[in-house]
Design a protein around this motif. Structure first.
Motif, PDB file in Angstrom:
ATOM      1  N   ASP A   1      -5.527  -7.638   7.721  1.00  0.00           N
ATOM      2  CA  ASP A   1      -4.397  -6.805   8.137  1.00  0.00           C
ATOM      3  C   ASP A   1      -3.681  -7.350   9.372  1.00  0.00           C
ATOM      4  OD1 ASP A   1      -5.292  -5.287   6.092  1.00  0.00           O
ATOM      5  OD2 ASP A   1      -6.141  -3.693   7.323  1.00  0.00           O
TER       6      ASP A   1
ATOM      7  N   ASP B   1     -12.066  -5.421  -1.170  1.00  0.00           N
ATOM      8  CA  ASP B   1     -11.691  -5.015   0.183  1.00  0.00           C
ATOM      9  C   ASP B   1     -12.768  -4.160   0.849  1.00  0.00           C
ATOM     10  OD1 ASP B   1     -10.057  -4.825   2.403  1.00  0.00           O
ATOM     11  OD2 ASP B   1      -8.934  -3.109   1.630  1.00  0.00           O
ATOM     12  N   MET B   2     -12.603  -3.953   2.152  1.00  0.00           N
ATOM     13  CA  MET B   2     -13.438  -3.072   2.974  1.00  0.00           C
ATOM     14  C   MET B   2     -14.910  -3.476   2.905  1.00  0.00           C
ATOM     15  SD  MET B   2     -10.880  -1.298   3.883  1.00  0.00           S
ATOM     16  CE  MET B   2     -11.326   0.194   4.738  1.00  0.00           C
TER      17      MET B   2
ATOM     18  N   ASP C   1      -2.803  -1.084  -5.072  1.00  0.00           N
ATOM     19  CA  ASP C   1      -3.647  -0.723  -3.932  1.00  0.00           C
ATOM     20  C   ASP C   1      -4.386   0.579  -4.285  1.00  0.00           C
ATOM     21  OD1 ASP C   1      -4.741  -0.499  -1.326  1.00  0.00           O
ATOM     22  OD2 ASP C   1      -3.039  -1.546  -0.464  1.00  0.00           O
ATOM     23  N   ILE C   2      -5.146   1.116  -3.333  1.00  0.00           N
ATOM     24  CA  ILE C   2      -6.116   2.185  -3.629  1.00  0.00           C
ATOM     25  C   ILE C   2      -5.607   3.378  -4.441  1.00  0.00           C
ATOM     26  CG2 ILE C   2      -7.794   1.729  -1.823  1.00  0.00           C
ATOM     27  CD1 ILE C   2      -6.285   3.618   0.009  1.00  0.00           C
TER      28      ILE C   2
ATOM     29  N   TRP D   1       0.880  -1.163   0.000  1.00  0.00           N
ATOM     30  CA  TRP D   1       0.000   0.000   0.000  1.00  0.00           C
ATOM     31  C   TRP D   1       0.910   1.203   0.000  1.00  0.00           C
ATOM     32  CZ3 TRP D   1      -3.299   1.549   4.858  1.00  0.00           C
ATOM     33  CH2 TRP D   1      -4.004   2.744   4.577  1.00  0.00           C
TER      34      TRP D   1
ATOM     35  N   ILE E   1      -7.182  -3.393  -6.560  1.00  0.00           N
ATOM     36  CA  ILE E   1      -8.104  -3.539  -5.434  1.00  0.00           C
ATOM     37  C   ILE E   1      -9.450  -2.907  -5.814  1.00  0.00           C
ATOM     38  CG2 ILE E   1      -7.577  -1.316  -4.315  1.00  0.00           C
ATOM     39  CD1 ILE E   1      -7.441  -2.799  -1.634  1.00  0.00           C
TER      40      ILE E   1
ATOM     41  N   PHE F   1       1.451  -7.247   7.594  1.00  0.00           N
ATOM     42  CA  PHE F   1       0.947  -6.008   6.984  1.00  0.00           C
ATOM     43  C   PHE F   1       1.346  -4.786   7.824  1.00  0.00           C
ATOM     44  CE2 PHE F   1      -2.642  -2.932   6.713  1.00  0.00           C
ATOM     45  CZ  PHE F   1      -2.541  -2.585   5.375  1.00  0.00           C
TER      46      PHE F   1
ATOM     47  N   TRP G   1     -12.192   5.458   2.503  1.00  0.00           N
ATOM     48  CA  TRP G   1     -11.009   6.137   1.940  1.00  0.00           C
ATOM     49  C   TRP G   1     -11.354   7.401   1.151  1.00  0.00           C
ATOM     50  CZ3 TRP G   1      -7.612   3.921   4.741  1.00  0.00           C
ATOM     51  CH2 TRP G   1      -7.504   2.534   4.851  1.00  0.00           C
TER      52      TRP G   1
ATOM     53  N   ARG H   1     -11.769  -9.842   1.378  1.00  0.00           N
ATOM     54  CA  ARG H   1     -11.446  -9.760   2.802  1.00  0.00           C
ATOM     55  C   ARG H   1     -12.605 -10.330   3.626  1.00  0.00           C
ATOM     56  NH1 ARG H   1      -9.385  -4.345   5.781  1.00  0.00           N
ATOM     57  NH2 ARG H   1     -11.623  -3.982   5.997  1.00  0.00           N
TER      58      ARG H   1
ATOM     59  N   HIS I   1       2.669  -8.448   1.446  1.00  0.00           N
ATOM     60  CA  HIS I   1       1.932  -7.168   1.408  1.00  0.00           C
ATOM     61  C   HIS I   1       2.224  -6.400   2.687  1.00  0.00           C
ATOM     62  CE1 HIS I   1      -1.121  -4.223   0.579  1.00  0.00           C
ATOM     63  NE2 HIS I   1      -1.983  -4.658   1.481  1.00  0.00           N
TER      64      HIS I   1
ATOM     65  N   TRP J   1      -8.713  -8.000  -5.933  1.00  0.00           N
ATOM     66  CA  TRP J   1      -8.979  -8.263  -4.505  1.00  0.00           C
ATOM     67  C   TRP J   1     -10.041  -7.285  -4.053  1.00  0.00           C
ATOM     68  CZ3 TRP J   1      -5.215  -5.539  -0.740  1.00  0.00           C
ATOM     69  CH2 TRP J   1      -4.398  -4.628  -1.405  1.00  0.00           C
TER      70      TRP J   1
ATOM     71  N   TRP K   1      -8.117 -13.516   1.792  1.00  0.00           N
ATOM     72  CA  TRP K   1      -6.868 -13.369   2.534  1.00  0.00           C
ATOM     73  C   TRP K   1      -7.228 -12.972   3.952  1.00  0.00           C
ATOM     74  CZ3 TRP K   1      -8.557  -8.691   0.769  1.00  0.00           C
ATOM     75  CH2 TRP K   1      -8.102  -7.530   1.382  1.00  0.00           C
TER      76      TRP K   1
HETATM   77  C1  GLC Z   1      -7.162  -2.389   4.056  1.00  0.00           C
HETATM   78  C2  GLC Z   1      -6.690  -3.699   3.459  1.00  0.00           C
HETATM   79  C3  GLC Z   1      -5.238  -3.610   3.109  1.00  0.00           C
HETATM   80  C4  GLC Z   1      -5.024  -2.449   2.148  1.00  0.00           C
HETATM   81  C5  GLC Z   1      -5.543  -1.157   2.753  1.00  0.00           C
HETATM   82  C6  GLC Z   1      -5.515   0.008   1.769  1.00  0.00           C
HETATM   83  O1  GLC Z   1      -6.552  -2.148   5.270  1.00  0.00           O
HETATM   84  O2  GLC Z   1      -6.936  -4.774   4.318  1.00  0.00           O
HETATM   85  O3  GLC Z   1      -4.790  -4.800   2.531  1.00  0.00           O
HETATM   86  O4  GLC Z   1      -3.670  -2.315   1.849  1.00  0.00           O
HETATM   87  O5  GLC Z   1      -6.884  -1.339   3.156  1.00  0.00           O
HETATM   88  O6  GLC Z   1      -6.281  -0.253   0.664  1.00  0.00           O
END
Ligand code: GLC
Length: 628
Positions: free
Chosen positions: A421, A308-309, A198-199, A170, A235, A454, A272, A405, A479, A306, A418
């Motif tokens: 964190d 997430d959130m 990642d984001i 990230w 992601i 992580f 985010w 997640r 990661h 992947w 997975w």
């Molecule tokens: C969450 C995810 C992690 C990722 C982060 C930013 O914490 O579990 O894997 O890197 O968000 O997207």
């Protein structure tokens, strides 16, 4: 044999594929009663009984001695006193003189008191009276697992390249950063198949957008990487940014696809990108809509994601912030004593994933408004289903890498998981090991932890030891979090030691992939507790630091810092292999306890007598393995 019992009017979670005629819960064979609108069942345990299950959850393979909760939670501190992680895998199994499995198909909270209040008693509290419950009997634990797995349907099989080594962080903020990772891996001659986005690859964290500045000409870039043998894995987050003019938001709002508040307006919470709306994944029409959006990326050549959130994680709501600020303003200038100061601190800490916010969120299920808390544990699974349904329709099975997640049983048919964190802690090597067989029981075969950890800074030896376990986990991904020390293999001294470990993975891929496919096809576990295979061996029954792998092997990673090796228990004579790059050291070991030495660049593996594990020449990319 599986018997289904139904109480009330359960929400169809689609966890179970096989049809069973249902009996009334009055006939449920374990002692049960209803108290304050909750269904409670319980059973006694003999001192030596083992309770397995709960998939991705804290603590041991044997779940006895703690209280767990099925409640998908965005919590980055996986300490042993937690009760939930990101998943709700409502399956447990008693292994003693009596043997049975229980699957509670219920999408809200369940408490599993497994010898916590009373050492020899398990009490399960289902927070409602609308559910299905499956009671599974069999002669051996593996029979119970196989029956359960047959009922919930075949586990997801990813493409072969998803067994390659994967590097994530990230974040790799732009294409230069990604290029540098690939170059460095190439330079160090360390095999690599995937790099994660990642984001920050998105335009202001908006799903299905690409930041033009960070990744110009994305489509060409993706195909350039593919020519280099690298898959880019972006992601996708559950929350959709609230922004006028952003297509996904506008469409979702107009069509009424987002979760609602009681007054019918869109439910909003901060993640985010700031304020977000949350697609109502429980509605098939919304799933089809959101799933179809992955096309934006698959059209650009992306073939892995992947999710997430998707618990969903809610950082804050406008109402929450408002009342916290009000509280803070009231306290301005006051002498903050113990209760006032900590009260204030807790108010702000409690903004995230606040139960009041979940309670004000509603879904549309068959034109009925259903409160989110009644279906909380299937939200993430349905996000993944949205994607899985689209991929299956568009590309057929096994073409797209997908893992999530949050999860619920049933999601194992379209995706992996997975373990979220974790930390760069030595104890988290073992936590990963312990979750593997538990996740397998619940159908999740494609899984793994963030290797190296992580959160927080990793040390070189920790990453090496973590990777040596990761050699065997189907998902082998390194990661780490924003702001932590670089954790890519080339970031540490003597990267050739890392090459030695990762090459072992590539040498084993044909074996591991085949074992994985077999496990999926036969509803089997890839990883088993030793107690499954050696039920009469009291040491094997207690073992929580070693696992059986497929039909041939046992694994026993080193999990302590500064240790040159570890104690290992062999329930039968085995060949001990120390694998390092192309080198193999072999030693015949007899049944019993041994201290084995394992260098930092070695992977320990134990092969049962009369069994073989094929090793191939290591390559830099899975595509070079020439497996059809
Ligand atoms: C969450 C995810 C992690 C990722 C982060 C930013 O914490 O579990 O894997 O890197 O968000 O997207």
């Amino acid at each position: 044999m599986i018997t289904k019992y139904t109480s009330g009017n359960p929400i169809n979670t689609e966890a179970v594929e096989e049809h069973f005629d249902a009996f009334s819960t009055e006939e449920f064979p374990l002692n049960h009663y209803i108290k304050n609108g909750k269904f409670i069942f319980e059973f006694d345990m003999q001192p030596d009984d083992i309770v397995y299950g709960l998939g991705e959850a804290p603590r041991g393979i044997n779940k006895r001695g703690w209280i767990y909760e099925s409640c998908c939670t965005d919590d980055p501190f996986h300490t042993e006193t937690k009760s939930s992680l990101y998943a709700a895998h409502n399956f447990i199994m008693l292994n003693g003189i009596r043997k049975f499995g229980v699957f509670v198909d219920f999408p809200a909270r369940i408490r599993w008191d497994i010898g916590y209040t009373l050492q020899n008693k398990t009490t399960v509290t289902i927070e409602g009276t609308d559910f299905d419950i499956y009671f599974i009997t069999g002669d051996k634990p593996i029979d119970i697992v196989r029956q359960f797995r047959a009922a919930i349907g075949k586990s997801y099989v990813p493409p072969l390249w998803a067994f390659g080594y994967q590097q994530s962080r990230w974040s790799y903020h732009n294409s230069d950063a990604v290029d540098r990772v690939i170059e460095k891996y190439n330079e160090a001659q360390i095999p690599l198949d995937c790099v994660y986005l990642d984001i920050d690859y998105m335009d202001h964290y908006k799903d299905f957008t690409i930041s033009e500045e960070a990744f110009p000409h994305f489509k060409e870039y993706v195909s350039e990487k593919r020519r280099q043998g690298i898959h880019l894995i972006p992601i996708i987050d559950a929350g959709v940014k609230k922004e006028d003019g952003y297509e996904i938001y506008e469409e979702g709002k107009e069509k009424g696809y987002f979760c609602k508040k009681a007054d019918g307006s869109d439910f909003e919470a901060g993640v985010w990108p700031g304020m977000c709306c949350f697609p109502d994944f429980l509605d098939p029409e919304v799933r089809e809509w959101f799933g179809g959006k992955y096309k934006v990326l698959t059209d650009m050549g992306i073939d892995g994601f992947w999710n997430d959130m998707n618990e969903p994680a809610l950082f804050y709501s406008a109402e929450g912030i408002e009342s916290a600020l009000e509280k803070a303003t009231k306290l301005k200038g006051e002498n903050l004593d113990l209760s006032k100061f900590f009260g204030l601190k807790d108010t702000f800490a409690g903004l995230s994933n606040n139960q009041n916010d979940y309670a004000s969120m509603y879904h549309n299920i068959g034109s009925k408004q259903v409160n989110h808390q009644c279906v909380h544990n299937i939200y993430g699974a349905n996000m993944t289903k949205a994607a899985g349904e689209y991929f299956a329709k568009e590309f057929g099975e096994g073409k797209i890498l997908m893992f999530s997640r949050a999860s619920y049983i049933g999601a194992h048919r379209s995706s992996g998981i997975w373990f979220g964190d974790n930390h760069s802690w030595w104890s988290h090597i073992l936590l990963c090991l312990k979750m593997l067989p538990s996740a397998n029981m619940c159908g999740f075969l494609y899984c793994g932890s963030d290797l190296g950890g992580f959160n927080e800074n990793a040390t070189r030896d920790l990453v090496l030891r973590f990777l040596a376990l990761g050699v065997f986990t189907p998902l082998m991904r390194n990661h780490s979090a924003l702001g932590t020390r670089d954790q890519e293999c080339y970031s540490f001294e003597n990267p050739e030691d890392f090459r030695d470990i990762i090459q072992v993975r590539y040498r084993l891929i044909p074996y591991l992939y085949n074992a994985f496919r077999k496990a999926s096809k036969n509803n089997d576990m890839l990883f088993r507790p030793l107690s499954f295979d050696y039920p009469d061996d009291s040491i094997a029954r207690e073992c929580e630091t070693q696992l059986m792998l497929s039909e041939e092997c046992m694994i026993a990673p080193v999990y302590e810092q500064n240790a040159k090796g570890r104690m290992v228990y062999l329930p039968e004579n085995m060949t001990f292999l120390r694998l390092s790059g192309e080198r193999v050291k072999k030693q015949e070991l007899e049944r019993g306890v041994h201290y084995i030495e394992v260098a930092l660049n070695e992977v320990p593996l134990f092969v049962k007598k009369g069994k073989e594990v094929p090793l191939v020449k290591p390559v830099m990319r899975t595509a070079e393995l020439n497996i059809l």
